[in-house]
Design a protein around this motif. Sequence first.
Motif, mmCIF file in Angstrom:
data_model
loop_
_atom_site.group_PDB
_atom_site.id
_atom_site.type_symbol
_atom_site.label_atom_id
_atom_site.label_comp_id
_atom_site.label_asym_id
_atom_site.label_seq_id
_atom_site.Cartn_x
_atom_site.Cartn_y
_atom_site.Cartn_z
ATOM 1 N N PRO A 31 14.051 31.734 89.885
ATOM 2 C CA PRO A 31 13.480 33.038 90.533
ATOM 3 C C PRO A 31 12.154 33.486 89.500
ATOM 4 O O PRO A 31 12.952 33.626 88.537
ATOM 5 C CB PRO A 31 14.901 34.122 91.165
ATOM 6 N N HIS A 32 10.660 33.479 90.149
ATOM 7 C CA HIS A 32 9.674 33.619 89.367
ATOM 8 C C HIS A 32 9.830 34.512 88.804
ATOM 9 O O HIS A 32 9.211 35.341 88.193
ATOM 10 C CB HIS A 32 8.454 32.763 89.955
ATOM 11 N N PHE A 33 10.559 35.950 89.637
ATOM 12 C CA PHE A 33 10.711 37.149 89.364
ATOM 13 C C PHE A 33 10.773 37.665 87.981
ATOM 14 O O PHE A 33 10.850 38.775 86.900
ATOM 15 C CB PHE A 33 11.055 37.838 90.094
ATOM 16 N N LEU A 34 11.839 36.528 87.450
ATOM 17 C CA LEU A 34 12.574 36.768 85.957
ATOM 18 C C LEU A 34 11.353 36.817 85.248
ATOM 19 O O LEU A 34 11.544 37.150 83.752
ATOM 20 C CB LEU A 34 13.380 35.718 85.726
ATOM 21 N N THR A 35 10.060 36.501 85.553
ATOM 22 C CA THR A 35 9.143 36.956 83.998
ATOM 23 C C THR A 35 8.968 38.355 84.265
ATOM 24 O O THR A 35 8.747 38.769 83.128
ATOM 25 C CB THR A 35 8.155 36.072 84.739
ATOM 26 N N ASN A 36 8.988 39.353 85.363
ATOM 27 C CA ASN A 36 9.143 40.314 85.241
ATOM 28 C C ASN A 36 10.155 40.887 84.530
ATOM 29 O O ASN A 36 10.509 42.720 84.096
ATOM 30 C CB ASN A 36 8.597 41.348 86.041
ATOM 31 N N VAL A 37 11.929 40.980 84.307
ATOM 32 C CA VAL A 37 12.954 41.497 83.710
ATOM 33 C C VAL A 37 12.827 41.405 81.749
ATOM 34 O O VAL A 37 13.036 39.784 81.777
ATOM 35 C CB VAL A 37 13.723 40.413 84.040
ATOM 36 N N LYS A 38 12.743 41.927 81.891
ATOM 37 C CA LYS A 38 12.516 42.181 79.575
ATOM 38 C C LYS A 38 13.667 42.039 78.970
ATOM 39 O O LYS A 38 14.124 41.965 78.243
ATOM 40 C CB LYS A 38 11.324 43.843 79.673
ATOM 41 N N LYS A 39 14.675 42.598 79.505
ATOM 42 C CA LYS A 39 15.324 43.468 79.323
ATOM 43 C C LYS A 39 17.410 42.588 79.518
ATOM 44 O O LYS A 39 18.119 43.271 79.764
ATOM 45 C CB LYS A 39 16.208 44.941 79.518
ATOM 46 N N LEU A 40 16.709 41.660 79.896
ATOM 47 C CA LEU A 40 18.120 40.769 80.725
ATOM 48 C C LEU A 40 19.551 41.031 79.445
ATOM 49 O O LEU A 40 18.559 40.249 78.859
ATOM 50 C CB LEU A 40 17.838 39.691 81.288
ATOM 51 N N GLN A 41 20.576 40.722 79.401
ATOM 52 C CA GLN A 41 21.156 40.002 78.674
ATOM 53 C C GLN A 41 22.898 38.998 79.538
ATOM 54 O O GLN A 41 22.977 38.541 78.744
ATOM 55 C CB GLN A 41 22.917 41.238 78.795
ATOM 56 N N ALA A 42 22.859 38.862 80.787
ATOM 57 C CA ALA A 42 23.184 37.821 81.490
ATOM 58 C C ALA A 42 22.333 37.402 82.360
ATOM 59 O O ALA A 42 21.821 38.206 83.689
ATOM 60 C CB ALA A 42 24.620 38.625 81.856
ATOM 61 N N LEU A 43 22.133 36.381 82.590
ATOM 62 C CA LEU A 43 21.992 35.862 83.902
ATOM 63 C C LEU A 43 23.213 34.405 84.380
ATOM 64 O O LEU A 43 23.277 33.274 83.705
ATOM 65 C CB LEU A 43 20.453 34.980 83.607
ATOM 66 N N ASP A 44 23.430 34.670 85.615
ATOM 67 C CA ASP A 44 24.555 33.648 86.416
ATOM 68 C C ASP A 44 23.220 32.964 87.706
ATOM 69 O O ASP A 44 22.891 33.482 88.635
ATOM 70 C CB ASP A 44 25.604 33.441 86.589
ATOM 71 N N ILE A 45 22.581 31.549 87.634
ATOM 72 C CA ILE A 45 22.144 30.848 88.805
ATOM 73 C C ILE A 45 23.084 29.970 88.772
ATOM 74 O O ILE A 45 22.292 28.944 89.513
ATOM 75 C CB ILE A 45 20.918 30.743 88.840
ATOM 76 N N ASN B 105 19.694 35.559 70.248
ATOM 77 C CA ASN B 105 20.932 35.766 70.343
ATOM 78 C C ASN B 105 21.822 35.541 71.263
ATOM 79 O O ASN B 105 22.682 36.140 71.450
ATOM 80 C CB ASN B 105 20.832 37.774 70.336
ATOM 81 N N ILE B 106 21.898 34.261 72.055
ATOM 82 C CA ILE B 106 23.052 33.723 73.203
ATOM 83 C C ILE B 106 24.457 33.604 72.606
ATOM 84 O O ILE B 106 24.356 32.515 71.472
ATOM 85 C CB ILE B 106 22.152 32.256 73.831
ATOM 86 N N GLY B 107 25.018 33.968 73.270
ATOM 87 C CA GLY B 107 26.316 33.555 73.003
ATOM 88 C C GLY B 107 26.582 32.556 73.709
ATOM 89 O O GLY B 107 28.527 32.290 73.345
ATOM 90 N N TYR B 108 26.723 32.872 75.628
ATOM 91 C CA TYR B 108 27.799 32.296 75.945
ATOM 92 C C TYR B 108 26.329 31.053 76.891
ATOM 93 O O TYR B 108 25.762 31.682 77.818
ATOM 94 C CB TYR B 108 28.315 32.666 77.191
ATOM 95 N N ARG C 9 11.297 34.918 76.101
ATOM 96 C CA ARG C 9 11.700 35.526 74.598
ATOM 97 C C ARG C 9 13.071 36.711 75.514
ATOM 98 O O ARG C 9 12.936 38.064 75.212
ATOM 99 C CB ARG C 9 10.738 36.159 73.718
ATOM 100 N N TRP C 10 13.910 36.796 75.800
ATOM 101 C CA TRP C 10 14.915 37.586 76.248
ATOM 102 C C TRP C 10 15.603 37.849 74.717
ATOM 103 O O TRP C 10 16.635 37.476 74.383
ATOM 104 C CB TRP C 10 15.906 37.006 77.246
ATOM 105 N N ASP C 11 15.518 38.938 73.788
ATOM 106 C CA ASP C 11 15.850 38.968 72.656
ATOM 107 C C ASP C 11 17.528 39.461 73.038
ATOM 108 O O ASP C 11 18.185 39.459 71.486
ATOM 109 C CB ASP C 11 14.999 40.207 72.061
ATOM 110 N N ASN C 12 17.946 39.989 74.030
ATOM 111 C CA ASN C 12 19.161 40.388 73.839
ATOM 112 C C ASN C 12 20.001 39.129 75.185
ATOM 113 O O ASN C 12 21.306 39.833 75.486
ATOM 114 C CB ASN C 12 19.208 42.163 74.863
#
Length: 839
Positions: free
Chosen positions: A372-386, A428-431, A403-406
């Motif tokens: 999903p290209h709209f992810l470029t507009n998401v700045k605070k993402l902590q978890a993504l499952d596609i 900072n990725i854990g999983y 650069r998703w620091d969180n």
Amino acid sequence: MTSIFLQSPHNIGRLTNLRHLNLSRSYFSGKIPTEISYLSSLVSLDLSSLLVYRLQLDQTTFETILHNLTNLEVLSLYAINISSPIPVNISSSSLRYLNLEFTNLRGTFTQSFFLVPKLENLKLGANDLLKGVLPKIHPSNTTLLELDISNTGISGELTDSIGTFSSLNILNLKGCRFSGSIPDSIGNLTQIRYLDFSYNHFTGHIPSTISQLKHLTYLSLSSNSFSGELPDIFSNLQELHYLYLSNNSFISSFPSKIVSLTHLECLDLSYNSMNGTIPSSVFSLPLLGLLWLNNNRFSGLPDELKTNPTLVRLFLSHNQLSGSFPQSLSNLTNLSILDLSSNNITVDEGNQITFPNLKVLMLSSCELKDFPHFLTNVKKLQALDISNNKICGQIPNWFSGIRWDNLYYLNLSHNSLTGHLPKFHFHNIGYLDLKFNFLQGPLPSSVCNMNYLQSLHLSHNNFSNSIPSCLGSMSSLKVLDLRRNNFTGSLPPLCAQNTSLRTIVLNGNQFEGTLPFSLLNCSNLEVVDIGNNAINDTFPAWLGTLQQLHVLILKSNMFHGPISTCQTTFCFPKLRIFDLSYNQFSGSLPAKVFGNFKAMIKLDTGQIKYMGPSQLSLYQSYEDSVSLVIKGQDIELERISTIMTTIDLSSNHFEGVIPKTLKDLSSLWLLNLSHNNLIGHIPMELGQLNKLEALDLSWNRLTGKIPRELTTMKFLAVLNLSQNLLIGSIPQGLQFNTFENDSYGGNLDLCGPPLSKQCETSDPSHVPQPLEYEDESYFFSGFTWESVVIGYSFGLVVGTVVWSLVFKYRKPKWFVEFFEGIYPKKMRRSMKRAQRRRT
């Protein structure tokens, strides 16, 4: 006071004028002194513990407290191990508050507590050994404000007398075993604020009298067997904040009048069979923060989502929503969590959606074909499952460059991703889960920069080359799963500077060399699976010092030599899965090693659980999985239960007799000693393995009769004794009556059912002599009928020569080397196919 209890606990009985004693939230352990029951002036006694069952209270002292302390108004024994029945008589007429949660109460629930005239709060939850039914209550007690018997074994139907507790504010029956319908008298609880009937077996319809509970703020009827249409009774509950109706069998459309509940914060209708569209008005609920509608049959998503800018969490997974990702969702400016998983949703790349506060996005099992290209507009993402979509091709540069620091959780598994793994900037990725794709090439060194990585899943790809040595020194790493790739080279020094690793799965690669001794630093290690590689080493007895090791799989490598014992007192104490099959181990079976398997000796009769950290992150749990030969078939277990116990030493060069000490492994499920050079009789002591489900002793040189004691194994589902030198009649009874000819084939002197050979036709004096096979790899351990047929592909003459060599003479070494050198894989496959047919 605390110091007195610590230093001289028995002196506490001298404080006869003491009125209030509070030692709660402490870390005391041991037995509570009997002298505490001498404090006859006590008005309140709170011994609640922070640690469950660290403090013990004997039955006599418990009953004395309830009988003699007649001035007691408040008694809290939360998390203290009492382990006794509920007293029949309670003389404490002043008691107002009683908390006996997590006290290991047992026996039958009685009405003794309901006879205490001033009792206001009764909390008996989390005592699963407490049985019986809820007694019929007489209206003599109208003071009770709270009744909590949640997570107990109390069962039966809920009687009409429940309505006599007209003063109740809290009624918690969660996790009991109630059945039948909820009585209409529930409507008499007009003061109730909290009502939880979830996780029971209630049936029928929700009584309409619930609409009379106008003070209700919390209502949970989840995980029952309610059916039919959802009644329109909730619009009267104007104080309701939380409504849970999930996991039932409601078939109605969305309850539209629910929008009148102006205080509603959480609505859960998931796991029903509700249908139709979701009315857009539901999103205009002023305080709605949580909405679960998953696993229904809703067919549309409203466009008017912009009417509720305060919505924080939106769960719509497991429905039949379709179409493109709704543009209107971007109007939910405060949205933090969005779960649309398991729908038929696609993404229109033309959408310029922005989520300024989105932290969790779940789009697994949809119809996505691209990132999903709209992810470029998401700045605070902590978890993504596609995961589990139809995304193919390489991971785009724009994605790997974000650069998703969180970002803590990223799942791209079960797609068709190709190419090399790019350099991620998610430090900072854990999983990180990339399993079941077509990624290839070396593992980039950027993984070494993931300082907080706990779980790395790269299995079922085409990664190659050696793995970075930094994986052995990542202090946070707990799970390393690299199975089914093409990694090569020697294993790096895993746990060189790390003691957090608990799961190492490297099965199905091309690793070689020896096992690194640095594994001894992995004090928390539970699973080691390096099967199907080219490791050339002796048995790693030193791994026995790892006290938490449950699973050790070394199958299909080049391990060799005898099975030596470790030098420590407690060796492999928790080992439950032990697989050394398809190696070159030799010598006798390791009786002393078997004696160390305490987890196989002590039968675990507790609740079945599954291995793996219960929760690695807020978004994903992990459970260990392994591939085992179970009942003749190679099966990949997606979960490992804590009662699974197996020993597989098949296809090696073990010799000598089967040790009788195997009988001590009373919790053993599967035992496979096939394709070795074992001699002697089958020990009758194996009949004591009363949990055994599969026993394979085939392709050895065992002699004598089949012990009748084996018929006592009532769970035995698979038996293979074929291709041995057994004699006499086949014993009958129980499970032995279910086995067919294949279980006994190749034993020419066996007789009786299920074989066609009758026992009376045999000469009882005839004892077959062992065939003169001096070579360690004698005929039956290396060839099947299919491999003989292969010889005919060289022509009739060569086939005839092969036949004569096989059956007239012992097998020469040049013959073994020639055929095993040309056809090792075919022969192994034929052996497996033959074994599957037999089982």
